[in-house]
Design a protein around this motif. Structure first.
Motif, PDB file in Angstrom:
ATOM      1  N   GLU A 258      20.733  37.903  23.076  1.00 54.94           N
ATOM      2  CA  GLU A 258      20.888  37.475  24.469  1.00 54.94           C
ATOM      3  C   GLU A 258      21.733  36.209  24.561  1.00 54.94           C
ATOM      4  OE1 GLU A 258      17.335  37.143  26.697  1.00 54.94           O
ATOM      5  OE2 GLU A 258      16.724  39.229  26.392  1.00 54.94           O
ATOM      6  N   LEU A 259      21.520  35.300  23.623  1.00 56.90           N
ATOM      7  CA  LEU A 259      22.309  34.068  23.604  1.00 56.90           C
ATOM      8  C   LEU A 259      23.783  34.385  23.358  1.00 56.90           C
ATOM      9  CD1 LEU A 259      22.430  30.962  23.606  1.00 56.90           C
ATOM     10  CD2 LEU A 259      22.006  31.049  21.127  1.00 56.90           C
ATOM     11  N   ILE A 260      24.040  35.277  22.424  1.00 55.11           N
ATOM     12  CA  ILE A 260      25.427  35.670  22.133  1.00 55.11           C
ATOM     13  C   ILE A 260      26.049  36.338  23.351  1.00 55.11           C
ATOM     14  CG2 ILE A 260      26.871  37.180  20.713  1.00 55.11           C
ATOM     15  CD1 ILE A 260      24.816  36.754  18.451  1.00 55.11           C
ATOM     16  N   GLU A 261      25.282  37.230  23.979  1.00 54.26           N
ATOM     17  CA  GLU A 261      25.778  37.935  25.164  1.00 54.26           C
ATOM     18  C   GLU A 261      26.130  36.953  26.279  1.00 54.26           C
ATOM     19  OE1 GLU A 261      26.431  41.550  27.547  1.00 54.26           O
ATOM     20  OE2 GLU A 261      26.130  41.234  25.400  1.00 54.26           O
ATOM     21  N   SER A 262      25.307  35.938  26.443  1.00 52.75           N
ATOM     22  CA  SER A 262      25.533  34.978  27.532  1.00 52.75           C
ATOM     23  C   SER A 262      26.788  34.141  27.325  1.00 52.75           C
ATOM     24  CB  SER A 262      24.316  34.056  27.677  1.00 52.75           C
ATOM     25  OG  SER A 262      24.192  33.205  26.545  1.00 52.75           O
ATOM     26  N   HIS A 263      27.283  34.080  26.090  1.00 56.93           N
ATOM     27  CA  HIS A 263      28.468  33.275  25.801  1.00 56.93           C
ATOM     28  C   HIS A 263      29.733  34.112  25.633  1.00 56.93           C
ATOM     29  CE1 HIS A 263      25.420  30.209  25.019  1.00 56.93           C
ATOM     30  NE2 HIS A 263      26.393  29.309  25.084  1.00 56.93           N
ATOM     31  N   LEU A 264      29.622  35.418  25.840  1.00 60.12           N
ATOM     32  CA  LEU A 264      30.819  36.250  25.732  1.00 60.12           C
ATOM     33  C   LEU A 264      31.768  35.954  26.894  1.00 60.12           C
ATOM     34  CD1 LEU A 264      29.330  39.736  24.720  1.00 60.12           C
ATOM     35  CD2 LEU A 264      30.556  38.120  23.259  1.00 60.12           C
ATOM     36  N   PRO A 265      33.072  35.927  26.631  1.00 57.28           N
ATOM     37  CA  PRO A 265      34.056  35.608  27.694  1.00 57.28           C
ATOM     38  C   PRO A 265      34.338  36.819  28.580  1.00 57.28           C
ATOM     39  CG  PRO A 265      35.191  35.992  25.626  1.00 57.28           C
ATOM     40  CD  PRO A 265      33.717  36.080  25.309  1.00 57.28           C
ATOM     41  N   ILE A 266      33.292  37.272  29.291  1.00 59.17           N
ATOM     42  CA  ILE A 266      33.434  38.430  30.178  1.00 59.17           C
ATOM     43  C   ILE A 266      32.792  38.102  31.524  1.00 59.17           C
ATOM     44  CG2 ILE A 266      33.499  40.151  28.329  1.00 59.17           C
ATOM     45  CD1 ILE A 266      30.517  40.628  28.757  1.00 59.17           C
ATOM     46  N   PRO A 267      33.215  38.778  32.592  1.00 55.31           N
ATOM     47  CA  PRO A 267      32.589  38.545  33.905  1.00 55.31           C
ATOM     48  C   PRO A 267      31.095  38.864  33.869  1.00 55.31           C
ATOM     49  CG  PRO A 267      34.643  39.760  34.143  1.00 55.31           C
ATOM     50  CD  PRO A 267      34.345  39.721  32.674  1.00 55.31           C
ATOM     51  N   ASP A 268      30.331  38.188  34.704  1.00 55.83           N
ATOM     52  CA  ASP A 268      28.876  38.348  34.708  1.00 55.83           C
ATOM     53  C   ASP A 268      28.443  39.784  34.974  1.00 55.83           C
ATOM     54  OD1 ASP A 268      28.525  35.710  34.148  1.00 55.83           O
ATOM     55  OD2 ASP A 268      28.149  35.094  36.223  1.00 55.83           O
ATOM     56  N   GLU A 269      29.215  40.517  35.786  1.00 56.30           N
ATOM     57  CA  GLU A 269      28.787  41.877  36.127  1.00 56.30           C
ATOM     58  C   GLU A 269      28.812  42.818  34.920  1.00 56.30           C
ATOM     59  OE1 GLU A 269      33.095  41.574  37.835  1.00 56.30           O
ATOM     60  OE2 GLU A 269      31.335  40.270  37.532  1.00 56.30           O
ATOM     61  N   TYR A 270      29.491  42.402  33.861  1.00 58.17           N
ATOM     62  CA  TYR A 270      29.553  43.241  32.665  1.00 58.17           C
ATOM     63  C   TYR A 270      28.534  42.833  31.603  1.00 58.17           C
ATOM     64  CZ  TYR A 270      33.961  44.823  34.672  1.00 58.17           C
ATOM     65  OH  TYR A 270      34.912  45.341  35.505  1.00 58.17           O
ATOM     66  N   ARG A 271      27.781  41.795  31.867  1.00 63.36           N
ATOM     67  CA  ARG A 271      26.798  41.348  30.877  1.00 63.36           C
ATOM     68  C   ARG A 271      25.560  42.252  30.911  1.00 63.36           C
ATOM     69  NH1 ARG A 271      28.677  36.552  29.130  1.00 63.36           N
ATOM     70  NH2 ARG A 271      29.856  35.263  30.602  1.00 63.36           N
ATOM     71  N   ASN A 272      25.025  42.495  29.743  1.00 60.02           N
ATOM     72  CA  ASN A 272      23.793  43.272  29.622  1.00 60.02           C
ATOM     73  C   ASN A 272      22.617  42.303  29.695  1.00 60.02           C
ATOM     74  OD1 ASN A 272      21.634  44.879  28.966  1.00 60.02           O
ATOM     75  ND2 ASN A 272      22.636  45.871  27.233  1.00 60.02           N
ATOM     76  N   THR A 273      21.885  42.360  30.781  1.00 59.17           N
ATOM     77  CA  THR A 273      20.767  41.424  30.982  1.00 59.17           C
ATOM     78  C   THR A 273      19.441  41.977  30.467  1.00 59.17           C
ATOM     79  OG1 THR A 273      20.398  42.306  33.209  1.00 59.17           O
ATOM     80  CG2 THR A 273      21.887  40.404  32.988  1.00 59.17           C
ATOM     81  N   LYS A 274      19.488  43.183  29.910  1.00 56.43           N
ATOM     82  CA  LYS A 274      18.248  43.807  29.425  1.00 56.43           C
ATOM     83  C   LYS A 274      18.379  44.200  27.953  1.00 56.43           C
ATOM     84  CE  LYS A 274      17.097  45.626  33.997  1.00 56.43           C
ATOM     85  NZ  LYS A 274      16.790  46.841  34.801  1.00 56.43           N
ATOM     86  N   LEU A 275      18.918  43.293  27.189  1.00 57.51           N
ATOM     87  CA  LEU A 275      19.096  43.566  25.764  1.00 57.51           C
ATOM     88  C   LEU A 275      17.749  43.665  25.052  1.00 57.51           C
ATOM     89  CD1 LEU A 275      22.103  41.314  24.700  1.00 57.51           C
ATOM     90  CD2 LEU A 275      21.977  43.791  24.555  1.00 57.51           C
ATOM     91  N   VAL A 276      17.612  44.677  24.227  1.00 58.44           N
ATOM     92  CA  VAL A 276      16.421  44.836  23.395  1.00 58.44           C
ATOM     93  C   VAL A 276      16.863  44.731  21.938  1.00 58.44           C
ATOM     94  CG1 VAL A 276      14.551  46.365  22.706  1.00 58.44           C
ATOM     95  CG2 VAL A 276      15.324  46.328  25.095  1.00 58.44           C
ATOM     96  N   PRO A 277      16.310  43.787  21.179  1.00 59.71           N
ATOM     97  CA  PRO A 277      16.716  43.643  19.781  1.00 59.71           C
ATOM     98  C   PRO A 277      16.517  44.950  19.018  1.00 59.71           C
ATOM     99  CG  PRO A 277      15.379  41.773  20.452  1.00 59.71           C
ATOM    100  CD  PRO A 277      15.309  42.771  21.566  1.00 59.71           C
ATOM    101  N   PRO A 278      17.565  45.469  18.400  1.00 63.82           N
ATOM    102  CA  PRO A 278      17.427  46.737  17.669  1.00 63.82           C
ATOM    103  C   PRO A 278      16.683  46.531  16.362  1.00 63.82           C
ATOM    104  CG  PRO A 278      19.608  45.831  17.322  1.00 63.82           C
ATOM    105  CD  PRO A 278      18.923  44.925  18.313  1.00 63.82           C
ATOM    106  N   PRO A 279      15.930  47.542  15.931  1.00 56.61           N
ATOM    107  CA  PRO A 279      15.263  47.427  14.624  1.00 56.61           C
ATOM    108  C   PRO A 279      16.289  47.599  13.502  1.00 56.61           C
ATOM    109  CG  PRO A 279      14.849  49.582  15.593  1.00 56.61           C
ATOM    110  CD  PRO A 279      15.610  48.795  16.617  1.00 56.61           C
ATOM    111  N   ILE A 280      16.473  46.572  12.712  1.00 53.70           N
ATOM    112  CA  ILE A 280      17.414  46.619  11.595  1.00 53.70           C
ATOM    113  C   ILE A 280      16.650  46.305  10.317  1.00 53.70           C
ATOM    114  CG2 ILE A 280      19.509  45.650  10.590  1.00 53.70           C
ATOM    115  CD1 ILE A 280      20.437  44.930  13.376  1.00 53.70           C
ATOM    116  N   SER A 281      16.825  47.149   9.323  1.00 55.22           N
ATOM    117  CA  SER A 281      16.106  46.957   8.067  1.00 55.22           C
ATOM    118  C   SER A 281      17.085  46.780   6.916  1.00 55.22           C
ATOM    119  CB  SER A 281      15.203  48.162   7.773  1.00 55.22           C
ATOM    120  OG  SER A 281      14.177  48.272   8.733  1.00 55.22           O
ATOM    121  N   VAL A 282      16.694  45.964   5.971  1.00 55.08           N
ATOM    122  CA  VAL A 282      17.429  45.826   4.710  1.00 55.08           C
ATOM    123  C   VAL A 282      16.717  46.696   3.681  1.00 55.08           C
ATOM    124  CG1 VAL A 282      18.163  44.252   2.888  1.00 55.08           C
ATOM    125  CG2 VAL A 282      18.165  43.497   5.275  1.00 55.08           C
ATOM    126  N   VAL A 283      17.482  47.543   3.011  1.00 53.61           N
ATOM    127  CA  VAL A 283      16.888  48.435   2.013  1.00 53.61           C
ATOM    128  C   VAL A 283      17.691  48.355   0.721  1.00 53.61           C
ATOM    129  CG1 VAL A 283      15.970  50.048   3.729  1.00 53.61           C
ATOM    130  CG2 VAL A 283      18.265  50.414   2.797  1.00 53.61           C
TER     131      VAL A 283
END
Length: 295
Positions: A258-283
């Motif tokens: 969400e922090l990264i998304e908020s700092h992207l150089p894009i107009p506000d209407e294109y921001r994803n305000t409902k980001l869900v952290p994806p499950p990422i695993s190291v194997v």
């Protein structure tokens, strides 16, 4: 059949054997026993892949294996190279054959009749019912010629003997693993090998718990070996042991989305305000089989 081109010792300089170790101390005894079975499954998957790849692959692989068993260092290196490239073509040299008499790598592998043309295939597909036309261009059916005519053969029939053995072992492994979601995937994938319907087991794979100590991808997946249509899926197996500490470290980054998304150089209407952290695993990959050739 003679080895041709650069010497095997010269070719093998590109590859350096490396010992990789994985911590198995957090595995249950059942998980460890299941790992052995999953390795056996992977070896069977390799046999299926060779049948998919080229009509002469199985016979040549067995000949080279026998020769390497009591042969010279060159014999052993040639067999290793065949296994690395999953066939008699050097993938690092634009698939040039390293045995005389082999010929070019077939574009359709062994998934279509060797004498079939693209035009013949297209004309044949036009005559099929919609459901069969979808299968003809789909992932899980071979195209063969019988009595002079093209026909569809389900993977479950084409590789029936080996897939039944794999399915049996998958069910045995499912009784040993500690995580119920992984056990469910193994059972459902075993069923898929017999039914030729992979959708439900694919969904089960997506639902494997991030708490499972083991993870695996076993089945027909990638299509790039099919250079005619990039349609037919080739069998592969990769067996993983989960690295929980590495996964926790990676999770720190997903929490910052969400922090990264908020700092992207894009107009506000294109921001994803409902980001869900994806499950990422190291194997850690501990074994593989089938469609796992080196470049």
């Amino acid at each position: 059949m003679q080895f041709v081109g650069p010497s095997v010792s010269e070719r093998m300089l590109k590859y350096v054997p490396t010992n990789l170790r994985t911590d198995l101390s957090h595995l249950t005894e059942g998980d460890k026993r299941a790992l052995v079975i999953l390795a056996d499954i992977s070896d069977l998957i390799t046999k299926i892949f060779y049948r998919q790849a080229w009509t002469g692959a199985t016979q040549l692989q067995e000949r080279l294996a026998d020769k390497a068993l009591n042969g010279s260092k060159d014999d052993q290196a040639i067999y290793s190279m065949f296994e690395i490239y999953r066939g008699p073509w050097d993938r690092s040299m634009e698939n040039k054959p390293f045995f005389d008499g082999v010929g070019p790598k077939p574009k359709g592998a062994n998934m279509y009749p060797a004498d079939m043309t693209v035009a013949e295939f297209d004309d044949w597909v036009k005559t099929l019912p919609v459901s069969d036309a979808k299968r003809a261009r789909g992932y899980y059916d071979l195209i063969q010629r019988r009595d002079g005519k093209l026909c569809l053969i389900e993977y479950s029939k084409a590789y029936e003997e080996q897939l039944q053995s794999v399915a049996k072992l998958m069910r045995e492994a499912s009784e040993l693993v500690s995580d119920p979601s992984f056990a469910k995937f193994l059972r459902m994938r075993g069923d898929a090998f017999e039914s030729n319907d992979y959708q439900e087991s694919e969904l089960a794979w997506l639902k494997i718990s991030p708490n499972s100590t083991l993870e695996a991808a076993i089945g027909p997946y990638e299509t790039y070996e099919d250079e005619l249509f990039s349609a037919k899926a080739f069998f592969r197996s990769v067996i993983h042991v989960r690295d929980f500490m590495g996964s926790q470290d990676l999770a720190k980054f997903t929490q910052c989305l969400e922090l990264i998304e908020s700092h992207l150089p894009i107009p506000d209407e294109y921001r994803n305000t409902k980001l869900v952290p994806p499950p990422i695993s190291v194997v850690n990959q501990v074994y593989h089989g089938g469609d796992t050739a080196a470049p």
